[in-house]
Design a protein around this motif. Structure first.
Motif, mmCIF file in Angstrom:
data_model
loop_
_atom_site.group_PDB
_atom_site.id
_atom_site.type_symbol
_atom_site.label_atom_id
_atom_site.label_comp_id
_atom_site.label_asym_id
_atom_site.label_seq_id
_atom_site.Cartn_x
_atom_site.Cartn_y
_atom_site.Cartn_z
ATOM 1 N N PRO A 152 37.812 42.768 39.856
ATOM 2 C CA PRO A 152 36.546 43.503 39.735
ATOM 3 C C PRO A 152 35.728 43.477 41.019
ATOM 4 C CG PRO A 152 36.927 42.212 37.761
ATOM 5 C CD PRO A 152 37.991 41.804 38.742
ATOM 6 N N ASP A 153 35.888 42.448 41.829
ATOM 7 C CA ASP A 153 35.103 42.339 43.057
ATOM 8 C C ASP A 153 35.522 43.327 44.129
ATOM 9 O OD1 ASP A 153 33.602 40.293 42.007
ATOM 10 O OD2 ASP A 153 34.862 38.707 42.857
ATOM 11 N N ASN A 154 36.804 43.736 44.153
ATOM 12 C CA ASN A 154 37.244 44.638 45.229
ATOM 13 C C ASN A 154 37.730 45.997 44.740
ATOM 14 O OD1 ASN A 154 39.934 44.242 44.325
ATOM 15 N ND2 ASN A 154 40.252 42.559 45.764
ATOM 16 N N SER A 155 37.852 46.195 43.441
ATOM 17 C CA SER A 155 38.422 47.456 42.957
ATOM 18 C C SER A 155 37.547 48.659 43.283
ATOM 19 C CB SER A 155 38.684 47.390 41.448
ATOM 20 O OG SER A 155 37.476 47.284 40.727
ATOM 21 N N VAL B 79 46.081 56.662 43.139
ATOM 22 C CA VAL B 79 46.972 55.988 42.203
ATOM 23 C C VAL B 79 47.354 54.634 42.803
ATOM 24 C CG1 VAL B 79 49.055 57.094 43.151
ATOM 25 C CG2 VAL B 79 49.097 56.188 40.813
ATOM 26 N N ILE B 80 47.507 53.638 41.929
ATOM 27 C CA ILE B 80 47.982 52.320 42.322
ATOM 28 C C ILE B 80 49.405 52.170 41.801
ATOM 29 C CG2 ILE B 80 47.537 49.836 42.279
ATOM 30 C CD1 ILE B 80 45.192 51.497 43.369
ATOM 31 N N VAL B 81 50.299 51.718 42.655
ATOM 32 C CA VAL B 81 51.682 51.444 42.243
ATOM 33 C C VAL B 81 51.936 49.958 42.476
ATOM 34 C CG1 VAL B 81 54.123 51.961 42.642
ATOM 35 C CG2 VAL B 81 52.422 53.799 42.767
ATOM 36 N N GLU B 82 52.048 49.207 41.399
ATOM 37 C CA GLU B 82 52.147 47.749 41.505
ATOM 38 C C GLU B 82 53.557 47.319 41.908
ATOM 39 O OE1 GLU B 82 48.986 45.595 38.611
ATOM 40 O OE2 GLU B 82 50.824 46.282 37.637
ATOM 41 N N ALA B 83 53.700 46.849 43.138
ATOM 42 C CA ALA B 83 54.965 46.272 43.574
ATOM 43 C C ALA B 83 54.979 44.769 43.340
ATOM 44 C CB ALA B 83 55.217 46.570 45.048
ATOM 45 N N ALA B 84 53.833 44.120 43.460
ATOM 46 C CA ALA B 84 53.717 42.697 43.136
ATOM 47 C C ALA B 84 53.553 42.543 41.628
ATOM 48 C CB ALA B 84 52.529 42.078 43.854
ATOM 49 N N THR C 67 44.150 42.717 37.901
ATOM 50 C CA THR C 67 43.614 42.049 36.713
ATOM 51 C C THR C 67 43.254 43.112 35.667
ATOM 52 O OG1 THR C 67 41.290 42.109 37.384
ATOM 53 C CG2 THR C 67 42.635 40.253 38.191
ATOM 54 N N PRO C 68 43.270 42.744 34.384
ATOM 55 C CA PRO C 68 42.921 43.734 33.347
ATOM 56 C C PRO C 68 41.538 44.353 33.559
ATOM 57 C CG PRO C 68 43.954 41.818 32.354
ATOM 58 C CD PRO C 68 43.725 41.481 33.808
ATOM 59 N N GLU C 69 40.579 43.547 33.998
ATOM 60 C CA GLU C 69 39.230 44.064 34.219
ATOM 61 C C GLU C 69 39.213 45.087 35.359
ATOM 62 O OE1 GLU C 69 39.241 40.053 32.431
ATOM 63 O OE2 GLU C 69 40.114 40.884 34.277
ATOM 64 N N ALA C 70 39.925 44.774 36.433
ATOM 65 C CA ALA C 70 39.986 45.708 37.560
ATOM 66 C C ALA C 70 40.694 46.991 37.158
ATOM 67 C CB ALA C 70 40.695 45.052 38.741
ATOM 68 N N GLU C 71 41.740 46.872 36.359
ATOM 69 C CA GLU C 71 42.469 48.072 35.933
ATOM 70 C C GLU C 71 41.577 48.976 35.086
ATOM 71 O OE1 GLU C 71 46.716 49.246 33.795
ATOM 72 O OE2 GLU C 71 46.403 47.254 34.649
ATOM 73 N N ALA C 72 40.764 48.373 34.225
ATOM 74 C CA ALA C 72 39.837 49.171 33.420
ATOM 75 C C ALA C 72 38.809 49.863 34.303
ATOM 76 C CB ALA C 72 39.149 48.277 32.397
ATOM 77 N N MET C 73 38.337 49.178 35.327
ATOM 78 C CA MET C 73 37.373 49.771 36.249
ATOM 79 C C MET C 73 38.002 50.913 37.039
ATOM 80 S SD MET C 73 35.545 46.234 37.539
ATOM 81 C CE MET C 73 34.486 47.026 38.752
ATOM 82 N N LEU C 74 39.239 50.744 37.460
ATOM 83 C CA LEU C 74 39.930 51.811 38.180
ATOM 84 C C LEU C 74 40.140 53.018 37.275
ATOM 85 C CD1 LEU C 74 42.518 49.540 40.015
ATOM 86 C CD2 LEU C 74 40.852 50.998 41.172
ATOM 87 N N ALA D 40 38.363 53.941 34.784
ATOM 88 C CA ALA D 40 37.073 54.607 34.576
ATOM 89 C C ALA D 40 36.727 55.514 35.744
ATOM 90 C CB ALA D 40 35.981 53.554 34.375
ATOM 91 N N ARG D 41 37.268 55.219 36.928
ATOM 92 C CA ARG D 41 37.057 56.067 38.109
ATOM 93 C C ARG D 41 38.143 57.121 38.269
ATOM 94 N NH1 ARG D 41 37.476 52.376 42.776
ATOM 95 N NH2 ARG D 41 37.005 54.274 43.942
ATOM 96 N N GLY D 42 39.060 57.198 37.296
ATOM 97 C CA GLY D 42 40.111 58.215 37.355
ATOM 98 C C GLY D 42 41.310 57.815 38.187
ATOM 99 N N ILE D 43 41.511 56.508 38.371
ATOM 100 C CA ILE D 43 42.622 56.015 39.192
ATOM 101 C C ILE D 43 43.614 55.296 38.277
ATOM 102 C CG2 ILE D 43 43.311 54.570 41.142
ATOM 103 C CD1 ILE D 43 40.379 54.763 42.118
ATOM 104 N N PRO D 44 44.783 55.888 38.003
ATOM 105 C CA PRO D 44 45.761 55.220 37.142
ATOM 106 C C PRO D 44 46.527 54.139 37.896
ATOM 107 C CG PRO D 44 46.657 57.306 37.889
ATOM 108 C CD PRO D 44 45.231 57.217 38.426
ATOM 109 N N VAL D 45 47.033 53.156 37.144
ATOM 110 C CA VAL D 45 47.848 52.074 37.699
ATOM 111 C C VAL D 45 49.235 52.153 37.079
ATOM 112 C CG1 VAL D 45 48.147 49.575 37.913
ATOM 113 C CG2 VAL D 45 45.849 50.579 38.044
#
Length: 396
Positions: A280-283, A290-295, A300-307, A309-314
């Motif tokens: 949440p601090d850096n999202s 779009v975010i593509v998780e390689a790691a 974090t779930p909270e950051a994903e929800a924030m993303l 909400a801004r229209g950025i899928p993970v």
């Protein structure tokens, strides 16, 4: 329908190294036909909670790709750069030998390259880290030869198929996202956090496809060129820990702080370094589309929800970075061999199809890709069976 595979893992084990006092962990989330798969990582600060999250992700990963195996993970709380690290790894594997011999198929992960864990297995008399699966074959020697041939098949760039297949899958996830939205590859940009085994291979194959990788980050900082980095040249400058020699950077490359990679203006952000990199601090600093998780567990779930909400899928890790796990089982089962072209074709086809499915649901109703992927994994999931039950020969 629940979007969880299950909540509680089948097994948690904690180990203490008698020499250094380091702690190690094994979590078996599910067993399918008595088998579970998942890599072994080593990093200072590794926790049981982290390993448990990763084992749960492996269970989702194997279900998503329809693999006949459950999910597990190993982790060791120790600095992989410490000269005692190999000894710690060997003693951990010796302690986990009953599981490694019969039920747990492991492989490389953060801080533990494949060649190192294979060397440890040879010294323990287990030959290769896929041992628990190989031993079930009617002809283990033949299966072992096929595994060795696949892992060591050369690919362009002077690398080996086993070292790049996971990153190739991540690159295909990125290219699948671009294709879904009709982006021109040559006009699409990506920023990659981490250029070790996974991130480096992803950068290589995105560059080869014509996509502009404008930023990469290692432990020493971010390297940025909005015109596109010379990825092959940068990869040549890496040391064994995935860090780039700053004294020989190509002209025009700017050096920025390590976390600046998250805020670089790029279409695709690929976190390929550590778990929980996006918080949440850096999202809110992320401008990517779009975010593509390689790691593993990169967001974090909270950051994903924030993303969201801004229209950025993970695109979740258990899809985007599943290429290495899926390929290992295709190799074990004899569905691919030593020809890289066959492996690349199958992984490209499956990865792009899955990403297209996830983003279709996102485009139609803003359904988070993780939710869609978990629904799919749940549909594919088989009920776990206990190790004491029959163990069919799965491998030709």
């Amino acid at each position: 329908m629940s979007t969880q595979i299950t909540t509680e893992p089948l097994l948690r084990l904690t180990w203490t190294d008698p020499v250094t006092g380091a702690h190690g962990y094994l979590v078996v989330h599910t067993l399918v036909s008595g088998l579970a798969t998942g890599g072994t990582r080593m990093r200072a600060g590794c926790t049981m909670s982290e390993v448990e999250d990763l084992a749960r992700g492996m269970a989702a990963k194997t279900a998503t790709f329809g693999l006949p195996v459950g999910g597990a993970k190993g982790g060791i709380d120790f600095d992989p750069k410490d000269p005692r690290a190999t000894g710690v790894l060997e003693r951990f594997c010796e302690a986990m030998r009953p599981w490694l011999d019969a039920h747990w198929v492991t492989a490389e992960d953060l801080g533990v390259p494949q060649h190192l864990i294979d060397e440890v297995f040879v010294r323990l008399g287990l030959q290769q880290s896929y041992h628990a699966a190989i031993r079930r074959s009617p002809d283990p020697e033949r299966t072992l030869r096929r595994v060795h041939a696949g892992l060591h098949a050369p690919v362009p760039g002077g690398l080996l198929l086993g070292d790049v297949i996971g990153g190739y899958g991540v690159a295909q996830a990125c290219l699948g996202a671009a294709a879904t939205w009709g982006w021109q590859v040559g006009e699409t940009t990506a920023a990659i956090q981490g250029i070790g085994t996974m991130g480096g291979a992803a950068a290589w194959y995105l560059h080869e496809a014509g996509l502009r990788v404008t930023a990469v980050a290692d432990a020493a900082g971010t390297l940025h060129d909005p015109r596109g980095l010379d990825i092959p040249a940068l990869l040549e400058l890496r040391d064994s820990y995935g860090e780039v020699d700053r004294s020989r950077l190509p002209e025009g490359v700017r050096e920025l702080p390590r976390n600046a990679v998250l805020a670089v203006d790029a279409d695709i952000l690929v976190p390929a370094a550590i778990s929980y990199a996006l918080t949440p601090d850096n999202s809110l600093d992320v401008p990517a589309k779009v975010i593509v998780e390689a790691a593993n567990s990169a967001t974090t779930p909270e950051a994903e929800a924030m993303l969201a909400a801004r229209g950025i899928p993970v695109i979740p890790d258990f899809v985007a970075n599943a290429g290495a796990a899926a390929w290992a089982w295709w190799l074990l089962l004899g569905q691919v061999g030593a020809d890289p072209a066959d492996s690349f074709l199958r992984l490209r086809t499956e990865m792009q199809a899955k990403v297209a499915l996830l983003l279709a649901e996102w485009n139609n109703g803003q359904v988070p890709p993780r939710h869609t992927a978990m629904e799919f994994a749940q549909a594919q999931h088989r009920e776990p069976v206990h190790a004491a039950e029959s163990e069919p020969l799965l491998i030709p």
